[in-house]
Design an enzyme around this catalytic site. Sequence first.
Site, short mmCIF file in Angstrom:
data_model
loop_
_atom_site.label_atom_id
_atom_site.label_comp_id
_atom_site.label_asym_id
_atom_site.label_seq_id
_atom_site.Cartn_x
_atom_site.Cartn_y
_atom_site.Cartn_z
N HIS A 28 29.02 -70.85 50.54
CA HIS A 28 28.67 -71.50 49.27
C HIS A 28 29.95 -71.90 48.52
CE1 HIS A 28 26.15 -71.60 45.43
NE2 HIS A 28 27.39 -71.64 44.98
N GLU A 29 30.89 -70.96 48.43
CA GLU A 29 32.16 -71.24 47.74
C GLU A 29 32.96 -72.31 48.46
OE1 GLU A 29 33.04 -70.17 44.81
OE2 GLU A 29 31.15 -69.09 44.77
N HIS A 75 31.81 -75.73 47.40
CA HIS A 75 32.47 -76.17 46.16
C HIS A 75 33.90 -76.61 46.45
CE1 HIS A 75 29.37 -74.75 43.46
NE2 HIS A 75 29.49 -73.49 43.82
ZN ZN Z 1 28.34 -72.04 43.17
#
Ligand code: ZN
Length: 282
Positions: free
Chosen positions: A58-59, A62
């Site tokens: 998830h990171e 980003h």
């Molecule tokens: Zn996030």
Amino acid sequence: MAYSFQVAKIRGIPIRAHITLVILLPAMAMSFAGGTGASALLFGTVMALGLLLSVALHELGHSLVAMAYGCRVRQILLLPIGGMAQMDRIPRLPREEVRVAIAGPLVSLALAGAGFMGFFLLTGLGQWNAGSTALALGALNLMLFLFNLLPSFPMDGGRIFRAWLTPRLGRLEATRIAAKIGRFIAVLFGLWGLFHGNLFLVLIAVFVFHVAGAEYRMVRMQEQPLPPPLFRPPAGPAGPRPLDDWEISVGPPPYGRSVPPPLVPPLKPRRSLFEELFRDWH
Ligand code: ZN
């Protein structure tokens, strides 16, 4: 960052784990296992590691989008309450900020889809245990997706909401409203946790409440710089020290965001309990 060690490096981004995970990962595995049989423990271990991997991906979502906008990602830090990507800056253009913010939840949604597909494939092949593990990991990622879309700092939804308000109200006012809603949601979370005796939820609520206010104070400093003498950078060829930006995430916890070390004396010098516990975040 102190008290962490590197576990991987992807596209030049060091992925580091906080030392508290060494203690808490077995505890997480035990709570996922819900029993002491060999297959339960194996399930618990796969789930705990799967959660960390999901948060890291998830990171990374980003981070890769932020890098496409020219931001430098210093590291991704995995913590018991979630993950954070430390960036030199986050794009300020609402359009670009939304893309960076939405990338993480989209990764979680894709992982949820993969987990559910894995469930159907594996159970179709008669692999019931592997199938139910895939289903549980899919559900975990669906939860990460939904939780992070809450319109509150430090969750990604808070940034998306602010970016949507910014063209109408300006960044400062948009942040003020998003932070207010974030604090309201945090209070609801905290009350819910108290009534259900869920201490973990109460801790997350305290964290969300704190970060929502910190986000507003940080933007207020960025948008309304204090008089020059307070802002004078240290002398030297390096020039002013760049502000750090944190794109934080939360595991079953929330995606958070910490505050850069202030160039000026903090508006509120009093430290909260949370800051005392996680002093090295600041
Ligand atoms: Zn996030």
